[in-house]
Design an enzyme around this catalytic site. Structure first.
Site, PDB file in Angstrom:
ATOM      1  NE  ARG A 181      -3.747   0.266   2.353  1.00  0.00           N
ATOM      2  CZ  ARG A 181      -4.462   0.723   3.388  1.00  0.00           C
ATOM      3  NH1 ARG A 181      -4.425   0.069   4.539  1.00  0.00           N
ATOM      4  NH2 ARG A 181      -5.181   1.818   3.281  1.00  0.00           N
ATOM      5  CB  CYS A 240      -1.671   4.080   9.530  1.00  0.00           C
ATOM      6  SG  CYS A 240      -3.029   4.627  10.607  1.00  0.00           S
TER       7      CYS A 240
END
Length: 284
Positions: A181, A240
């Protein structure tokens, strides 16, 4: 006082009736999974807090998927749960501690220091043959008059500060998402793939051993020191997808004695809500 971790064996031995135990099991892809798991069985006396309703603020479409609640409202929730200044709090989730770390951070944000994560979570409790309860009809807690600290005890930064830092760096952003990611190879949740320019990648799973418990302090300290290249903890900002697993990295640093790093609560989901903010791909 337990301020970071407590083992399942210690919880069984030390647990007192005036402790608060919170079950925060959750699944980002199935929001009802945590509550259903709690109803099927939980640590005796544990109270369930829902990640998507109890522990987040109002969604605006521009502040990320899990914005922090207003600090005063969260403090009021804790008073309703009976939190007192001397209350020992224990938090657990399904086993990887990422949701537990979020609540740990939020309680420290309010100024409450006696809060510990159950190392290994629910799975560790079962492995230790801990008792399991299904009853949820216990009497509600007696509300307290406890007061949160006047100012947040855990520092945060906002998107404007992160944006300014790209041009004139004075802190480093550490991204807790999985490597694929971060590199922009996949993005299963948010509309844009990639990472904040200049960020470093430390998947939060790197903080754990194979059994879901945290790595030893010395190992965590060495790994973060290698990643940060000599930067002090107070020049580190954790990020995050939506501010949850970032708390896992922040907790791991605190556990390792590397105190004072900051949280970017909105994280990637807030960052990409404004298309004018730059996006990078590939390795850092």
């Amino acid at each position: 006082m337990f301020s970071y971790l407590i083992t399942a064996a210690e919880l069984q031995q030390e647990h007192r009736s005036d402790w608060l135990v919170f079950d925060v099991r959750h699944d980002l892809m199935n929001p009802q999974a945590g509550r259903n798991a709690y109803l099927q069985g939980h640590i005796p006396g544990a109270r369930f807090l829902d990640n998507d309703s109890d522990l987040v603020g109002k969604l605006t479409g521009k502040n990320g998927r899990h914005p922090l609640p207003e600090r005063t409202k969260f403090a009021d929730l804790m008073r309703k749960q009976g939190l007192e200044s001397q209350t020992q709090v224990v938090v657990y989730d399904a086993g990887n501690s990422m949701f537990a770390a979020r609540l740990w951070w939020m309680l420290r944000w309010l100024g409450h220091e006696k809060v510990a994560i159950l190392d290994g979570g629910w799975q560790a409790w079962l492995a230790e043959n801990g008792k399991v309860e299904t009853d949820v009809s216990q009497a509600g807690p007696v509300p307290s008059q406890w007061l949160e600290s006047a100012t947040p005890d855990m520092p945060t930064v906002q998107a404007t500060e992160v944006l300014a830092n790209i041009e004139q760096p004075h802190f480093v952003v550490v991204d807790a998402r999985a490597g694929e990611r971060f590199r922009g190879e996949v993005e299963p949740i948010d509309p844009v793939a990639g990472h904040i320019p200049g960020a470093l990648n430390r998947p939060n799973s790197s903080n754990l051993q194979a059994d879901g418990r945290f790595k030893p302090v010395l190992a965590l300290r060495a790994e973060f020191a290698s990643l940060l290249g000599g930067r002090p903890a107070d020049q580190v900002v954790h990020q995050c997808g939506s501010g949850i697993t970032a708390c896992h990295n922040l907790f791991a640093m605190e556990l390792a004695g590397m105190n004072g790093s900051k949280l970017y609560p909105g994280s990637w989901s807030e960052w990409v809500s404004d298309s004018s903010r730059p996006v990078a791909a590939g390795e850092a």
